[in-house]
Write a protein that holds these residues in place. Structure first.
Motif, PDB file in Angstrom:
ATOM      1  N   UNK A  71       0.866  -1.189   0.000  1.00 57.06           N
ATOM      2  CA  UNK A  71       0.000   0.000   0.000  1.00 57.06           C
ATOM      3  C   UNK A  71       0.897   1.231   0.000  1.00 57.06           C
TER       4      UNK A  71
ATOM      5  N   UNK B 121       1.160   5.307  -0.106  1.00 57.49           N
ATOM      6  CA  UNK B 121       0.505   6.597   0.071  1.00 57.49           C
ATOM      7  C   UNK B 121       1.495   7.697  -0.274  1.00 57.49           C
TER       8      UNK B 121
ATOM      9  N   UNK C 196      -3.635   7.130  -2.455  1.00 55.13           N
ATOM     10  CA  UNK C 196      -3.289   5.772  -2.042  1.00 55.13           C
ATOM     11  C   UNK C 196      -3.256   4.927  -3.308  1.00 55.13           C
TER      12      UNK C 196
ATOM     13  N   UNK D 180     -13.271   6.459  15.721  1.00 55.24           N
ATOM     14  CA  UNK D 180     -12.353   5.370  16.051  1.00 55.24           C
ATOM     15  C   UNK D 180     -10.969   5.986  16.170  1.00 55.24           C
TER      16      UNK D 180
ATOM     17  N   UNK E 273      -8.043   1.520  18.408  1.00 58.12           N
ATOM     18  CA  UNK E 273      -7.187   0.544  17.739  1.00 58.12           C
ATOM     19  C   UNK E 273      -5.748   0.891  18.037  1.00 58.12           C
TER      20      UNK E 273
ATOM     21  N   UNK F  81      -1.946  -0.173  16.119  1.00 61.91           N
ATOM     22  CA  UNK F  81      -1.277  -0.976  15.094  1.00 61.91           C
ATOM     23  C   UNK F  81       0.244  -1.040  15.259  1.00 61.91           C
TER      24      UNK F  81
ATOM     25  N   UNK G 228      -3.825   5.368   7.960  1.00 63.91           N
ATOM     26  CA  UNK G 228      -5.231   5.074   8.270  1.00 63.91           C
ATOM     27  C   UNK G 228      -6.025   6.372   8.486  1.00 63.91           C
TER      28      UNK G 228
ATOM     29  N   UNK H 255      -9.247   7.730   6.198  1.00 68.45           N
ATOM     30  CA  UNK H 255     -10.523   7.763   6.901  1.00 68.45           C
ATOM     31  C   UNK H 255     -10.824   6.510   7.700  1.00 68.45           C
ATOM     32  N   UNK H 256      -9.833   5.650   7.906  1.00 67.39           N
ATOM     33  CA  UNK H 256     -10.061   4.397   8.651  1.00 67.39           C
ATOM     34  C   UNK H 256      -9.894   4.578  10.142  1.00 67.39           C
ATOM     35  N   UNK H 257      -9.080   5.553  10.521  1.00 71.36           N
ATOM     36  CA  UNK H 257      -9.010   6.022  11.901  1.00 71.36           C
ATOM     37  C   UNK H 257      -9.381   7.497  11.846  1.00 71.36           C
TER      38      UNK H 257
ATOM     39  N   UNK I 250     -16.131   0.990   9.011  1.00 70.07           N
ATOM     40  CA  UNK I 250     -15.289   2.181   8.950  1.00 70.07           C
ATOM     41  C   UNK I 250     -14.084   2.030   8.036  1.00 70.07           C
TER      42      UNK I 250
ATOM     43  N   UNK J  38      -4.081  -3.598  19.123  1.00 68.63           N
ATOM     44  CA  UNK J  38      -5.510  -3.873  19.093  1.00 68.63           C
ATOM     45  C   UNK J  38      -6.013  -3.690  17.668  1.00 68.63           C
TER      46      UNK J  38
END
Lengths: 265, 265
Positions: free
Chosen positions: A125, A127, A137, A154, A184, A186, A195, A199-201, B96, B185
């Motif tokens: 991936x 970016x 991305x 999140x 979360x 990582x 992320x 927009x994932x976090x 999400x 997590x």
């Protein structure tokens, strides 16, 4: 300064480094013991650092390199062009998981982030962002981020910041963990910033990061409208270690106002 | 019972379901708003559930299905063959992030886990195990796990269990977070169990999980020598919700003895 040419060069360099890492892993698929695995990854880490330094010094002799202690130049001001590089961000993941680590690079001119890159090597991936030209991305443009309230957010925050620590009042962070939709962790600042960009976090925070952890990601997230600062709300200087938060617009200020109580100023 | 045939059938079914999810996402790459995204994923979730139920009922009419409330059969005992299924484990990630979710399936005979599957759909990582025959990731056999001490362990634990909660004394978990090498997590029990099986996490714990969250993963991790139980150290019954820990041998007992203080017994 031909930033388009530097951009093409940096992308090519990062992809070659990623390829070298994958080939190194593939050549050693039979790692018998944890001790062997540690040696292997330490060797790879050192090789990749040397690869970046030798290429950048050869091809951009007027530029400086800021990286971990003992690697790169002694950079005490942001003057000129500085490549702020973490060849392997998420070292613990690199050692234990052989995945979930990233190459992180920001190229700054007189302290302004011009180009940013995060390459999640094993997921392939990539970016990137070019100041004022948007963030991408795998060459698809990332949309601008809309605000979200805390209760729908999140948040990337490690459990260790919810235990007593010397940087921040952990009870307030515990309240943030309770109030948001979920958390979360990582184990790589670069991947968490990727992320946020995608927009994932909705936010990511940490109590102690170095410029090379966040230089690439900060350029990328600002192109989608997210905001990065230290936990006092000040702009990052990209020279010294500091606290860190990146978040969607609005959420950034809310977290700072309602949940951050620093122990030292 | 021809477990080999059931194993081939289950693998094929899961892969087809994963394909359906990816196609659904690909057909809707232009998700304009968060509200649209929520509707889309709710639709996909329901479709995939129905796909599994209709196929299993048609082809294994004597078997029962245990899944989330209102889905599958009313299973109050482990008698006979029970398919314990979570079509999409990690719903919040699914909504999400459109990644980091998994299909989780365990097939149990009279309460004994015979077959286990975890499919990380977007990463295309397929884990499976057949009781007594080992565990596999993408058809490569996973090695047996060696013990590691707490101070070298990476532990999957969400920050919310380090804040005051009604299940467990959070200060003791905070001590575990401080004592171990690091925490992560990922927001999906199935994916965290896949990481335990592959040696990427040394332990994973949660205060409240359903059988369908862990039925597949429990079969897989036991084939590489890891141990799963509730936080009282008792075997999981795969009928009711319970606390949960899975860990490398040795580490499992150490965490239970030194860091777990339950509020209710």
């Amino acid at each position: 300064m031909d930033w388009g040419a530097i951009d093409r060069y940096a992308k090519s360099l990062i992809k070659e480094a990623g390829h070298r890492i994958r080939v190194s892993f593939a050549g050693k698929i039979q790692i018998e013991t944890k001790a062997d695995a540690n040696d292997l990854v330490t060797d790879i880490d050192r090789d990749i650092e040397q690869f970046f330094i030798s290429r950048i010094r050869r091809d951009f002799p007027g530029h400086r390199i800021l990286g971990e202690e003992g690697f790169g130049d002694d950079v005490r001001s942001g003057e000129g062009v500085v490549w702020i590089l973490d060849p392997i961000d998420g070292t613990m993941n690199f050692i234990h998981q052989q995945r979930n680590f990233a190459i992180s690079l920001g190229i700054y001119a007189d302290g302004i982030g011009m180009l940013g890159y995060i390459y999640d090597v094993m997921a392939d991936d990539f970016y990137h962002a070019y100041r004022g030209e948007g963030a991408y991305r795998n060459d698809e443009r990332l949309p601008m981020l809309a605000p979200v309230p805390v209760e729908k957010a999140i948040i990337g925050v490690n459990a260790s910041w919810v235990t007593p620590n010397r940087y921040i009042e952990h009870e307030a962070i515990g309240q943030l963990v309770s109030d948001c939709r979920g958390t979360r962790s990582y184990g790589s600042a670069a991947i968490e910033l990727a992320h946020v960009a995608a927009g994932r976090l909705d936010a990511y925070l940490s109590m102690r990061l170095a410029p090379w952890d966040v230089a690439g990601g900060s350029v990328i997230i600002s192109e989608v409208g997210a905001v990065a600062s230290n936990l006092r709300g000040e702009e990052l200087d990209m020279i010294s270690k500091d606290t860190f938060i990146a978040a969607r617009p609005g959420l950034h200020q809310t977290v700072l106002d309602q949940y951050i109580r620093l122990k030292r100023t």
